[in-house]
Scaffold this motif. Structure first.
Motif, PDB file in Angstrom:
ATOM      1  N   TYR A  67       0.706  -1.201   0.033  1.00 21.90           N
ATOM      2  CA  TYR A  67       0.193  -0.693   0.229  1.00 21.90           C
ATOM      3  C   TYR A  67       0.806   0.900  -0.041  1.00 21.90           C
ATOM      4  N   LYS A  68       1.887   1.075   0.811  1.00 23.99           N
ATOM      5  CA  LYS A  68       2.451   2.522   1.400  1.00 23.99           C
ATOM      6  C   LYS A  68       3.589   2.600  -0.348  1.00 23.99           C
ATOM      7  N   LYS A  69       4.114   1.607  -0.317  1.00 31.38           N
ATOM      8  CA  LYS A  69       4.366   2.030  -1.819  1.00 31.38           C
ATOM      9  C   LYS A  69       3.902   2.521  -3.214  1.00 31.38           C
ATOM     10  N   LYS A  70       2.853   1.787  -3.395  1.00 35.97           N
ATOM     11  CA  LYS A  70       2.145   2.468  -4.619  1.00 35.97           C
ATOM     12  C   LYS A  70       1.643   3.611  -4.291  1.00 35.97           C
ATOM     13  N   LEU A  71       1.480   3.991  -3.085  1.00 35.34           N
ATOM     14  CA  LEU A  71       1.085   5.723  -3.373  1.00 35.34           C
ATOM     15  C   LEU A  71       2.252   6.355  -2.849  1.00 35.34           C
ATOM     16  N   TRP A  72       3.477   6.220  -2.267  1.00 38.17           N
ATOM     17  CA  TRP A  72       4.395   6.947  -2.671  1.00 38.17           C
ATOM     18  C   TRP A  72       4.755   6.898  -4.066  1.00 38.17           C
ATOM     19  N   ASN A  73       4.677   5.938  -5.338  1.00 36.33           N
ATOM     20  CA  ASN A  73       4.903   6.529  -6.484  1.00 36.33           C
ATOM     21  C   ASN A  73       4.135   7.193  -7.020  1.00 36.33           C
ATOM     22  N   GLU A  74       2.990   7.249  -6.509  1.00 36.99           N
ATOM     23  CA  GLU A  74       2.013   7.497  -7.489  1.00 36.99           C
ATOM     24  C   GLU A  74       2.042   9.387  -6.666  1.00 36.99           C
ATOM     25  N   SER A  75       3.155   9.579  -5.557  1.00 37.44           N
ATOM     26  CA  SER A  75       2.855  10.744  -5.214  1.00 37.44           C
ATOM     27  C   SER A  75       3.361  11.221  -5.929  1.00 37.44           C
ATOM     28  N   ARG A  76       4.750  10.658  -6.069  1.00 39.68           N
ATOM     29  CA  ARG A  76       5.643  10.928  -6.700  1.00 39.68           C
ATOM     30  C   ARG A  76       5.575  11.937  -8.328  1.00 39.68           C
ATOM     31  N   ASN A  77       4.521  10.566  -9.091  1.00 43.97           N
ATOM     32  CA  ASN A  77       4.320  11.106 -10.587  1.00 43.97           C
ATOM     33  C   ASN A  77       3.901  12.005 -10.377  1.00 43.97           C
ATOM     34  N   LEU A  78       2.490  12.724  -9.544  1.00 46.60           N
ATOM     35  CA  LEU A  78       1.492  13.278  -9.551  1.00 46.60           C
ATOM     36  C   LEU A  78       2.412  15.596  -8.917  1.00 46.60           C
ATOM     37  N   ASN A  79       3.726  14.789  -8.421  1.00 44.36           N
ATOM     38  CA  ASN A  79       4.209  15.947  -8.083  1.00 44.36           C
ATOM     39  C   ASN A  79       3.598  15.958  -6.612  1.00 44.36           C
ATOM     40  N   PHE A  80       3.192  15.243  -5.747  1.00 47.84           N
ATOM     41  CA  PHE A  80       2.667  15.940  -4.443  1.00 47.84           C
ATOM     42  C   PHE A  80       3.678  15.572  -3.147  1.00 47.84           C
ATOM     43  N   PRO A  81       4.062  16.191  -2.264  1.00 53.86           N
ATOM     44  CA  PRO A  81       4.878  15.276  -1.352  1.00 53.86           C
ATOM     45  C   PRO A  81       4.690  14.580  -0.885  1.00 53.86           C
ATOM     46  N   TYR A  82       6.029  13.240  -1.124  1.00 54.77           N
ATOM     47  CA  TYR A  82       6.567  12.037  -0.931  1.00 54.77           C
ATOM     48  C   TYR A  82       7.213  11.945   0.451  1.00 54.77           C
ATOM     49  N   LYS A  83       8.063  13.019   0.716  1.00 56.03           N
ATOM     50  CA  LYS A  83       9.116  12.016   0.940  1.00 56.03           C
ATOM     51  C   LYS A  83       9.605  13.009   2.586  1.00 56.03           C
TER      52      LYS A  83
END
Length: 516
Positions: A67-83
């Motif tokens: 769950y966290k990995k996929k949401l991390w990837n989506e946040s990064r792809n859409l340019n939302f905070p992820y780190k």
């Protein structure tokens, strides 16, 4: 527009201060000017993020590694905070880079835009709150301890940690009453002393030690308190926002955008008719049994039985057939043949119904080439009344009637239970996707279902009969993706020159918001 909060507001007017922490309660609304292009891009990207969260929440255990990995990837792809793992000390020292600043700005502004779009009905508010809470939980879980303490301090959540001496005195009680706390770990973590009324969920599930009106919450459980606070704030803010909608809707630039955001479909455009003629009239009965989603299957069955559909059904089914390849000539032949078998003669059909069919193909009226309805539009707009057969069976059917329909279409008892459970949780699109998997003998479909025509295309692909259709439909999708970045500029120019066009949603905006 101001949004209320039950706690004291913090002075966060300077933008650098507002985005100084990776996580927000969204207390302070954005005060800057933004372009309409940025407005719609931010909003659509957040809708994509929230829809991903909804799908992941059903497909995976929340906060599991997948769950966290996929949401991390989506946040990064859409340019939302992820780190969110940088310590508070390091974050202050660097004053966050420009790239991170832009991500936090986008997150902040897009949240408030969707408040405007999703405050309009109870169903929309409930969906928006649930996805935002899940996003907040994911982000809070990813922070380090010092970041969490800094967040509590920034938002005036003054929950005090107990002293070492008090912890030692209560150690036995804390170990017995607190989940995942042992005699070893109790010494190394903070415990918060919180009024019990602020932690009713933890008290109800007996996860904390209760004494003299206070509960002692281990550090890893403080997220429950923070989430309750966030949910309460957001619920009140949406209620306040709803009161201000008349003023917002008076702006002809924003009204069409906000109205379409809640029905936003951001996938493939099924209105582009490069596959015209791929489907013959003789195939429709066969295809309805194999590859139509349940909403279209029930419309087709009702049309065959009653030789008539009311306006809502004709629009929903007619645009779907247009999307799978029926030409205008075929459509006129199909509807005329069916209606004249009932109480409508050929002359009445030509006078009363032929115009509307030509209209949906863009050949009459304002010449709009209407797009097939997405799942969100079917679910949220124009609910069926007595005598209607349109709508979403998973949303608009009585559970017992839905169960009977699923039994009629040979869905197994265990499959029916899974679908009804998703319906109970208001995951209507996921229920339809589960129906697809069960009727196509799929363990786990590798797509996210958002459109009845997508259902048809995927079904034909699985059954081996849709290779040509699939190939023809991929081209317009690529065109749409390429035009998304530059379409907004053209739309802004068109709006400046002809404001009335915005109210009718120009073609450039349709690449973001389908189904005007």
């Amino acid at each position: 527009m101001q949004f209320g909060s039950r706690r004291k507001k913090i002075d966060t007017s300077p933008q650098t201060e507002l985005y100084g922490h990776a996580l927000q309660f969204y207390v302070q609304p954005p005060l800057e000017n933004i372009s309409l292009s940025e407005f719609e891009t931010f909003a659509v990207d957040r809708v994509k993020l929230l829809k991903t969260i909804e799908n992941l929440g059903v497909s995976y255990v929340k906060l599991s590694e997948d769950y966290k990995k996929k949401l991390w990837n989506e946040s990064r792809n859409l340019n939302f905070p992820y780190k969110l793992e940088a310590s508070v000390k390091d974050e202050k020292k660097s004053q966050i880079g420009q790239n991170e600043y832009e991500k936090r700005r986008k997150d902040h502004i897009s949240h408030f835009i969707l408040r405007l779009a999703y405050c309009q009905t109870e169903d929309l508010r409930r969906w928006f709150i649930q996805q935002e809470v899940d996003l907040f939980r994911y982000r809070f879980d990813g922070m380090l301890s010092d970041q969490k303490r800094e967040f509590l301090h920034r938002n005036n959540l003054q929950y005090n940690t107990i002293t070492v001496e008090e912890k030692k005195a209560l150690q036995e009680k804390l170990v017995i009453s607190s989940y995942a706390v042992s005699g070893v770990t109790v010494e190394s973590q903070d415990f918060y002393k919180v009024p019990f009324q602020d932690a009713l969920d933890l008290v109800r599930t007996r996860k904390v030690y209760l004494k003299a009106g206070y509960v002692y919450i281990p550090h890893q459980e403080i997220v429950t308190i923070v989430l309750n606070d966030f949910r309460t704030r957001l619920s009140k803010a949406l209620a306040l926002t709803a009161r201000s909608l008349p003023a917002v809707h008076s702006d002809e630039r924003l009204q069409p955008l906000l109205n379409h955001l809640s029905h936003a479909y951001v996938g493939q455009d099924y209105s582009i008719q490069k596959n015209v003629g791929k489907i013959s009239l003789e195939q429709i009965d066969s295809l309805s049994g194999k590859s139509f989603p349940l909403c279209m299957k029930q419309l087709h069955q009702s049309l065959r039985e009653n030789h008539h559909l009311r306006h809502g059904g004709r629009m929903q089914y007619g645009l779907f057939l247009k999307g799978i390849g029926l030409s205008l000539e075929q459509a006129l032949q199909f509807w005329r043949s069916e209606f004249t078998r009932g109480k409508v003669d050929a002359d009445k059909f030509d006078k009363a119904y032929a115009y509307s069919i030509r209209h949906m193909f863009g050949k009459e009226g304002k010449r709009t080439d209407y797009t097939p309805y997405s799942c969100m539009k079917v679910i949220l707009s124009n609910p069926p009344s007595q005598g209607d057969h349109h709508g979403c069976p998973f949303r608009h059917s009585d559970p017992e009637l839905l169960k009977q329909k699923l039994q009629f279409y040979k869905v197994s008892p265990s499959g029916i239970s899974q679908i009804l459970e998703l319906v109970k949780g208001m995951h209507y699109q996921l229920a339809c996707q589960k129906y697809f998997e069960l009727t196509h003998n799929f363990e786990d479909s590798n797509f996210s279902l958002n459109h009845p025509n997508q259902y048809f295309i995927e079904s034909q692909r699985v059954l081996g009969g849709g290779k040509d259709i699939k190939r023809e439909m991929e081209a317009p999708q690529r065109l749409q993706e390429n035009s998304a970045a530059k379409g907004s500029t053209a739309a802004r120019e068109a709006a400046a020159n002809a404001p009335q066009d915005l109210a009718e949603m120009p073609e450039e905006l349709d690449s973001f918001f389908q189904d005007a």
